[in-house]
Design a protein around this motif. Structure first.
Motif, PDB file in Angstrom:
ATOM      1  N   MET A 119      29.022  48.593  45.520  1.00 25.62           N
ATOM      2  CA  MET A 119      29.199  49.659  44.568  1.00 25.62           C
ATOM      3  C   MET A 119      28.981  49.094  43.170  1.00 25.62           C
ATOM      4  SD  MET A 119      33.252  50.660  44.064  1.00 25.62           S
ATOM      5  CE  MET A 119      33.718  50.070  45.670  1.00 25.62           C
ATOM      6  N   LYS A 120      28.555  49.928  42.275  1.00 32.95           N
ATOM      7  CA  LYS A 120      28.299  49.514  40.898  1.00 32.95           C
ATOM      8  C   LYS A 120      29.576  49.663  40.068  1.00 32.95           C
ATOM      9  CE  LYS A 120      23.440  50.713  40.944  1.00 32.95           C
ATOM     10  NZ  LYS A 120      22.898  49.383  40.927  1.00 32.95           N
ATOM     11  N   ILE A 121      29.940  48.551  39.426  1.00 32.30           N
ATOM     12  CA  ILE A 121      31.079  48.525  38.517  1.00 32.30           C
ATOM     13  C   ILE A 121      30.621  47.847  37.231  1.00 32.30           C
ATOM     14  CG2 ILE A 121      32.802  48.442  40.367  1.00 32.30           C
ATOM     15  CD1 ILE A 121      33.041  45.373  39.609  1.00 32.30           C
ATOM     16  N   THR A 122      31.498  47.758  36.273  1.00 29.68           N
ATOM     17  CA  THR A 122      31.227  46.995  35.059  1.00 29.68           C
ATOM     18  C   THR A 122      32.254  45.876  34.986  1.00 29.68           C
ATOM     19  OG1 THR A 122      30.379  48.951  33.947  1.00 29.68           O
ATOM     20  CG2 THR A 122      31.015  47.105  32.555  1.00 29.68           C
ATOM     21  N   LEU A 123      31.782  44.644  34.891  1.00 29.74           N
ATOM     22  CA  LEU A 123      32.651  43.473  34.810  1.00 29.74           C
ATOM     23  C   LEU A 123      32.469  42.834  33.447  1.00 29.74           C
ATOM     24  CD1 LEU A 123      34.547  41.358  36.148  1.00 29.74           C
ATOM     25  CD2 LEU A 123      32.471  40.141  36.817  1.00 29.74           C
ATOM     26  N   ASN A 124      33.530  42.839  32.646  1.00 32.36           N
ATOM     27  CA  ASN A 124      33.478  42.254  31.294  1.00 32.36           C
ATOM     28  C   ASN A 124      32.276  42.781  30.507  1.00 32.36           C
ATOM     29  OD1 ASN A 124      35.804  40.847  31.895  1.00 32.36           O
ATOM     30  ND2 ASN A 124      34.753  38.932  32.321  1.00 32.36           N
ATOM     31  N   GLY A 125      31.996  44.070  30.656  1.00 37.14           N
ATOM     32  CA  GLY A 125      30.931  44.707  29.905  1.00 37.14           C
ATOM     33  C   GLY A 125      29.546  44.647  30.523  1.00 37.14           C
ATOM     34  N   ALA A 126      29.408  43.952  31.658  1.00 34.03           N
ATOM     35  CA  ALA A 126      28.096  43.814  32.292  1.00 34.03           C
ATOM     36  C   ALA A 126      28.058  44.570  33.618  1.00 34.03           C
ATOM     37  CB  ALA A 126      27.790  42.338  32.546  1.00 34.03           C
ATOM     38  N   PRO A 127      26.999  45.325  33.872  1.00 34.07           N
ATOM     39  CA  PRO A 127      26.869  46.009  35.152  1.00 34.07           C
ATOM     40  C   PRO A 127      26.842  44.996  36.297  1.00 34.07           C
ATOM     41  CG  PRO A 127      25.176  46.738  33.612  1.00 34.07           C
ATOM     42  CD  PRO A 127      25.864  45.560  32.992  1.00 34.07           C
ATOM     43  N   THR A 128      27.592  45.274  37.345  1.00 31.64           N
ATOM     44  CA  THR A 128      27.737  44.355  38.478  1.00 31.64           C
ATOM     45  C   THR A 128      27.831  45.156  39.759  1.00 31.64           C
ATOM     46  OG1 THR A 128      28.978  42.848  37.040  1.00 31.64           O
ATOM     47  CG2 THR A 128      29.157  42.467  39.398  1.00 31.64           C
ATOM     48  N   ASP A 129      27.277  44.622  40.844  1.00 29.64           N
ATOM     49  CA  ASP A 129      27.421  45.228  42.165  1.00 29.64           C
ATOM     50  C   ASP A 129      28.400  44.407  42.985  1.00 29.64           C
ATOM     51  OD1 ASP A 129      25.606  47.460  42.137  1.00 29.64           O
ATOM     52  OD2 ASP A 129      23.958  46.022  42.170  1.00 29.64           O
ATOM     53  N   VAL A 130      29.325  45.083  43.655  1.00 32.23           N
ATOM     54  CA  VAL A 130      30.271  44.415  44.552  1.00 32.23           C
ATOM     55  C   VAL A 130      30.376  45.202  45.853  1.00 32.23           C
ATOM     56  CG1 VAL A 130      31.668  43.335  42.738  1.00 32.23           C
ATOM     57  CG2 VAL A 130      32.273  45.608  43.565  1.00 32.23           C
ATOM     58  N   LYS A 131      30.737  44.504  46.903  1.00 29.74           N
ATOM     59  CA  LYS A 131      31.000  45.145  48.196  1.00 29.74           C
ATOM     60  C   LYS A 131      32.487  45.430  48.363  1.00 29.74           C
ATOM     61  CE  LYS A 131      27.062  42.970  50.369  1.00 29.74           C
ATOM     62  NZ  LYS A 131      26.583  42.014  51.353  1.00 29.74           N
ATOM     63  N   ALA A 132      33.307  44.778  47.568  1.00 26.12           N
ATOM     64  CA  ALA A 132      34.765  44.864  47.669  1.00 26.12           C
ATOM     65  C   ALA A 132      35.264  46.281  47.411  1.00 26.12           C
ATOM     66  CB  ALA A 132      35.399  43.907  46.678  1.00 26.12           C
ATOM     67  N   GLU A 133      36.400  46.588  48.029  1.00 26.31           N
ATOM     68  CA  GLU A 133      37.020  47.896  47.841  1.00 26.31           C
ATOM     69  C   GLU A 133      38.306  47.834  47.033  1.00 26.31           C
ATOM     70  OE1 GLU A 133      37.385  49.933  51.556  1.00 26.31           O
ATOM     71  OE2 GLU A 133      35.250  49.760  51.984  1.00 26.31           O
ATOM     72  N   THR A 134      38.822  46.621  46.795  1.00 28.74           N
ATOM     73  CA  THR A 134      40.025  46.459  45.983  1.00 28.74           C
ATOM     74  C   THR A 134      39.757  45.442  44.875  1.00 28.74           C
ATOM     75  OG1 THR A 134      40.949  44.632  47.266  1.00 28.74           O
ATOM     76  CG2 THR A 134      41.540  46.890  47.965  1.00 28.74           C
ATOM     77  N   LEU A 135      40.596  45.459  43.869  1.00 24.26           N
ATOM     78  CA  LEU A 135      40.445  44.508  42.775  1.00 24.26           C
ATOM     79  C   LEU A 135      40.591  43.075  43.275  1.00 24.26           C
ATOM     80  CD1 LEU A 135      40.075  43.845  39.813  1.00 24.26           C
ATOM     81  CD2 LEU A 135      42.506  44.346  39.464  1.00 24.26           C
ATOM     82  N   ALA A 136      41.542  42.826  44.162  1.00 22.49           N
ATOM     83  CA  ALA A 136      41.738  41.472  44.700  1.00 22.49           C
ATOM     84  C   ALA A 136      40.493  40.993  45.430  1.00 22.49           C
ATOM     85  CB  ALA A 136      42.949  41.436  45.620  1.00 22.49           C
ATOM     86  N   ALA A 137      39.918  41.853  46.263  1.00 18.70           N
ATOM     87  CA  ALA A 137      38.713  41.479  47.008  1.00 18.70           C
ATOM     88  C   ALA A 137      37.531  41.269  46.063  1.00 18.70           C
ATOM     89  CB  ALA A 137      38.398  42.542  48.051  1.00 18.70           C
ATOM     90  N   ALA A 138      37.433  42.066  45.008  1.00 20.46           N
ATOM     91  CA  ALA A 138      36.351  41.905  44.042  1.00 20.46           C
ATOM     92  C   ALA A 138      36.479  40.564  43.322  1.00 20.46           C
ATOM     93  CB  ALA A 138      36.359  43.049  43.035  1.00 20.46           C
ATOM     94  N   LEU A 139      37.691  40.189  42.955  1.00 17.94           N
ATOM     95  CA  LEU A 139      37.892  38.899  42.296  1.00 17.94           C
ATOM     96  C   LEU A 139      37.478  37.758  43.213  1.00 17.94           C
ATOM     97  CD1 LEU A 139      41.276  39.531  40.479  1.00 17.94           C
ATOM     98  CD2 LEU A 139      38.992  39.433  39.458  1.00 17.94           C
TER      99      LEU A 139
END
Length: 65
Positions: free
Chosen positions: A1-21
């Motif tokens: 899924m597309k999120i923004t990490l520290n101002g930069a567009p990023t793709d992650v597969k994680a569904e929770t903040l812990a998993a994304a980290l």
């Protein structure tokens, strides 16, 4: 899924903040986190569910003097 990490567009597969980290390489780092501009304590990260478009901020502590 597309999120923004520290101002930069990023793709992650994680569904929770812990998993994304984990996915983004912050698994063992001592950092402060915010999800959509709200502080998320480390104990609550596993319960913080992500949605497309969410904004995550990760801040590492700084030493100063």
């Amino acid at each position: 899924m597309k999120i923004t990490l520290n101002g930069a567009p990023t793709d992650v597969k994680a569904e929770t903040l812990a998993a994304a980290l984990d996915e983004l390489g912050y698994a063992d780092a001592k950092v402060a986190t915010a999800l959509n501009e709200r502080f998320v304590p480390s104990a609550a990260r596993a319960d913080a569910v992500l949605s497309p478009g969410d904004r995550i901020e990760v801040v590492a502590p700084q030493q100063g003097g």
